[in-house]
Write an enzyme that holds these catalytic residues in place. Structure first.
Site, PDB file in Angstrom:
ATOM      1  N   LYS A  25     -87.333  17.534  20.159  1.00  0.00           N
ATOM      2  CA  LYS A  25     -88.696  17.345  19.645  1.00  0.00           C
ATOM      3  C   LYS A  25     -89.251  18.681  19.150  1.00  0.00           C
ATOM      4  CE  LYS A  25     -93.339  16.393  21.468  1.00  0.00           C
ATOM      5  NZ  LYS A  25     -93.845  15.267  20.673  1.00  0.00           N
ATOM      6  N   TRP A 574     -95.686  -1.613  29.433  1.00  0.00           N
ATOM      7  CA  TRP A 574     -95.603  -0.194  29.089  1.00  0.00           C
ATOM      8  C   TRP A 574     -95.320   0.670  30.314  1.00  0.00           C
ATOM      9  CZ3 TRP A 574    -100.329  -0.235  25.207  1.00  0.00           C
ATOM     10  CH2 TRP A 574     -99.973  -1.037  24.117  1.00  0.00           C
ATOM     11  N   HIS A 654    -108.328  -8.378  23.407  1.00  0.00           N
ATOM     12  CA  HIS A 654    -107.980  -7.789  22.114  1.00  0.00           C
ATOM     13  C   HIS A 654    -106.468  -7.713  21.969  1.00  0.00           C
ATOM     14  CE1 HIS A 654    -107.624  -5.163  18.723  1.00  0.00           C
ATOM     15  NE2 HIS A 654    -106.952  -4.297  19.451  1.00  0.00           N
ATOM     16  N   HIS A 707    -105.596   1.416  10.686  1.00  0.00           N
ATOM     17  CA  HIS A 707    -104.326   2.143  10.601  1.00  0.00           C
ATOM     18  C   HIS A 707    -104.258   2.987   9.333  1.00  0.00           C
ATOM     19  CE1 HIS A 707    -103.096  -0.049  14.083  1.00  0.00           C
ATOM     20  NE2 HIS A 707    -103.337  -1.194  13.484  1.00  0.00           N
TER      21      HIS A 707
END
Ligand SMILES: [Zn+2]
Length: 769
Positions: A25, A574, A654, A707
């Site tokens: 990274k 997650w 949502h 977005h």
């Protein structure tokens, strides 16, 4: 069937690319920023590959994968290998292959990147190939050959890994400008000669075996697609002067594709035997095994972080031994989806740390199982005893077994997961209590995460400020966010979530039963890594998690402020979840903890409580046959979390996407009073779909595509609202953006929300005359 003629070996399908300290990274982002040269990036990547192979060999893995390493994504690597560079990127790739590669991944000022989407049901994202009837493929084996040669030069037996041709095409989408109904799989005949060429190049470079990954074959496939797979491997199998072919499947059972591949003229098959893929065992016996073939048995769960039950795996392997010519042992899929090394988790209770197996430990487990299989369990007696002790300590731990939590979930009834009043009665009570105008306006939850907020978090971590100073900075932010929303004229406000680092981690840190890792990074996409919390034990909530922030924000305004929570399914999706009980049970525990929080928020005065479930669809099982059971427990968990409130407390939820197809019924089963979802890009299509499905409750289809940095005009937002009104009656339509505003800047947020409120007023005026 012939008994195994070869000593079982251990292998892996792939390994994490990042490096122990996320060196990859840093090198790539340094290269993008101009701080790191291409040569330094190349050397860093080669060093990481060398270290990975060395680690694997050290763990006892005798055949190492090559070519699985990637500077961004393995599907993008496949796009390069088959020469399917989109026309808009060709100039950049021709000018400089490395910069062109990153241009496809990230876009440039002038050209859009490839679209990114989720890799099956994992949290990894790949770059979607763009194909059309004019696509011309051309083999480019440079990377695959170079990485194989590296491994061979270091003395390893390397097995190149490529994404298989059928999955490559099934994962692709029609290129821009190509008819939406174009099916990339129709390009198979054009693609196969390119694969034959890649295989020949790898053979010439010294590959004995090549692994072709075909994970798309674990999904429900049409007869035509299964025929394509049969044709692909009949043709590639007939290629002369090719390496032996190992076709790898993972993430689920092969089902109807299993007999297709078992019959194909290939030399080996890798099957997943974990989770729902355990059905591969019976299926394999039913097709008569793999006579004359090599079976790579994925008995070590490659996508979760718990130690293997070695004795159970050995007994599975013993059965498999009679079903193939040669049986090797591997994790179920690439280890890309787990962190690198559990030994580095020194902050954890040493006993708990012994339950964890990351990539390095999983490779060693595969090697140990291969030894046990080859030499007999007596050869690994001590290891089996230690494994049994670790599993026993996990089962008996107070962390994994909290009698109070167990008693509570056991006492939960179906009635607990139902609101006491039917929707019409609730809607009436909520209208009276909230007194909102027609077409009420709100936002999804988060407001821009400014550099100042990130600095405050860094300052707190580094000890430059204390918790009180941090809280003061967050309160100042909440004051600003509330004042802004009042001034902008929004009807239902949010506190903006400045205190939340992440929508799952924030709650995981406050719930008993969750653990945090220090080095547990996994690749989400490109250079983005996440550190999922570990849902390790029985879940309970020692104290309220959000009520203080709610009270603070509500104390600043007379308008309703939403209580904001993350739903149980997303809390699981997650995180790394426990594998020692059904997911439904874990979800129920999380749901009950959230139910307490919902009750506390209501008691603190919240008239509107939003429980987000963005992950509801992404956790959907890969096989349609498994979906109903999943959706039943997933929607029940949501209702369990949200059903304890009074009729006049409004529950919102949502979701971050617009394609509901497979879960439309589930959306209804959530029984939320209001749902907000993404709709701006699809021009409110979802509103029509909900209406058509007879969705009876209130809906907030987004009118601002967050977005994109574009600011929608008042006219544009009003136009979308009118389109929404064509499907949803005004009494049930909300006005909101597509998603949270965390990634947006303040200036575009001010402008866009200003237009959104103006549009709501304009359309409201039209309605009321
Ligand atoms: Zn969203």
């Amino acid at each position: 069937m012939s008994s195994s003629s070869t000593t079982p070996q251990a292998t892996v399908h792939g390994y994490p690319r990042q490096g122990p300290n996320r060196e990859l990274k840093k090198a790539i982002e340094g290269y993008w920023a101009g701080r790191v040269s291409a040569e330094v990036l190349r050397v860093t990547a080669a060093d990481l590959r060398r270290d990975n192979w060395h680690r694997l060999a050290e763990a006892g893995v005798t055949e190492v994968p090559t070519g699985d390493f990637s500077l961004y994504d393995h599907v993008l690597d496949a796009t390069v290998a088959v020469g399917a560079i989109p026309p808009r990127h060709r100039a950049a790739v021709a000018a400089d292959p490395l910069d062109g590669y990153f241009a496809m991944a990230r876009g440039t000022q002038d050209v859009a990147p490839l679209e990114m989407t989720k890799w099956f049901d994992t949290n990894y994202h790949y770059l979607v190939p763009e194909l059309g009837p004019d696509t011309v493929f051309a083999a480019n084996s440079t990377k695959a050959v170079a990485e194989l040669r590296e491994a061979l030069a270091l003395g390893h037996r390397g097995r190149p890994v490529l994404l298989g041709p059928v999955s490559y095409l099934l994962l692709a989408k029609p290129a821009p400008g190509v008819a939406a109904d174009f099916q990339p799989i129709t390009l198979l005949d054009r693609l196969l000669p390119v694969y034959a060429e890649l295989l020949a190049d790898l053979r010439a470079a010294g590959a004995e075996w090549v692994q072709l990954d075909e994970p798309a074959l674990v999904q429900d496939r049409t007869p035509a697609e299964l025929n394509a797979a049969a044709r692909a491997y009949r043709e590639l199998g007939a290629v002369t002067d090719r390496p032996k072919l190992l076709i790898a499947s993972y993430f689920d059972r092969l089902g109807k594709a299993l007999p297709v591949l078992a019959k194909a003229p290939i030399e080996g098959l890798a099957l997943d035997f974990t989770g729902p893929a355990a059905a591969n065992l019976d299926d394999l016996a039913a097709v008569g095994g793999l006579p004359g073939k090599r079976l790579v048995a994925g008995v070590v769960d490659g996508r979760n972080i718990w130690i293997n039950d070695l004795e159970k795996s050995l007994s599975t392997l013993a059965v498999l031994l009679g079903l193939a010519d040669r049986v090797d042992v591997a994790p179920s899929c690439s280890l890309l989806h787990v962190p690198l090394d559990a030994d580095r988790e020194r902050d954890l209770d040493p006993q708990v740390a012994r339950w964890l197996a990351f990539a390095r430990q999983k490779a060693a487990e595969a090697a140990l199982l291969a030894r046990g299989l080859g030499e007999g369990a007596s050869a690994i007696t001590a290891e089996l005893a230690a494994n049994r002790a670790d599993l026993a300590s996990r089962a008996a731990s107070a962390l994994t077994y909290d009698p109070a939590v167990r008693a509570r979930t056991a006492a939960t009834t179906a009635a607990d997961a139902r609101r006491a009043q039917a929707y019409p009665e609730r809607a009436e009570a909520q209208r009276t209590r909230l007194g909102l105008p027609l077409l009420p306006t709100t936002t999804i939850g988060s407001f821009p995460q400014t550099p100042e907020l990130r600095t405050a978090r860094a300052d707190l971590r580094a000890g430059r400020i204390d918790a009180a100073a941090y809280r003061e900075r967050m309160e100042a932010e909440v004051r600003e966010v509330i004042a802004y929303q009042e001034k902008a004229g929004l009807d239902v406000l949010v506190h903006g979530e400045p205190e939340r680092n992440d929508m799952v981690q924030y709650f995981a840190e406050q719930l008993t039963g969750y653990l945090a890792t220090r080095h547990g990074w996994v690749q989400s996409y490109g250079t983005r890594y996440v550190r999922p919390p570990v849902l390790a034990g029985d879940i309970s909530r020692p104290e309220p998690m959000t009520t203080d922030w709610y009270r603070y924000a509500q104390g600043l305004t007379d308008r309703p402020v939403k209580g904001m929570l993350t739903g149980p399914v997303t809390m699981l999706a997650w995180s790394f979840v426990r594998d020692d009980q059904p997911l439904a049970e874990t979800a129920r525990q999380v749901a009950l903890a959230l139910r307490d929080e919902v009750t506390d928020l209501e008691a603190a005065g919240a008239a509107v409580i939003q429980v987000d479930e963005p992950a509801l669809r992404e956790t959907l099982p890969l096989r349609a046959a498994d979906r109903a059971a999943y959706l039943a427990w997933a929607t029940e968990a949501f209702r369990l979390a949200t059903s304890a409130v009074r009729a006049d407390t409004q529950i919102h939820t949502h979701m971050c996407y617009a394609e509901f197809g497979a879960i439309m019924t589930a959306i209804d089963d959530l029984d939320a009073d209001v749902i907000s979802l993404e709709a701006a890009r699809s021009h409110m299509q979802v509103a029509g779909e909900l209406a058509e499905a007879g969705y009876p409750r209130e809906v907030g289809p987004g009118v601002w595509d967050i977005h994109s940095p574009r600011v929608p005009s008042t006219e544009e937002a009003a136009g979308l609202l009118r389109a929404g009104l064509a499907a949803i009656p005004a009494e049930r339509l909300w006005v909101n953006p597509d998603c949270g505003l965390k990634t947006r800047g303040w200036s575009e947020t001010r402008a866009s929300l200003g237009h959104l409120v103006a549009a709501a007023r304009e359309v409201r005026a039209e309605l009321t005359g």
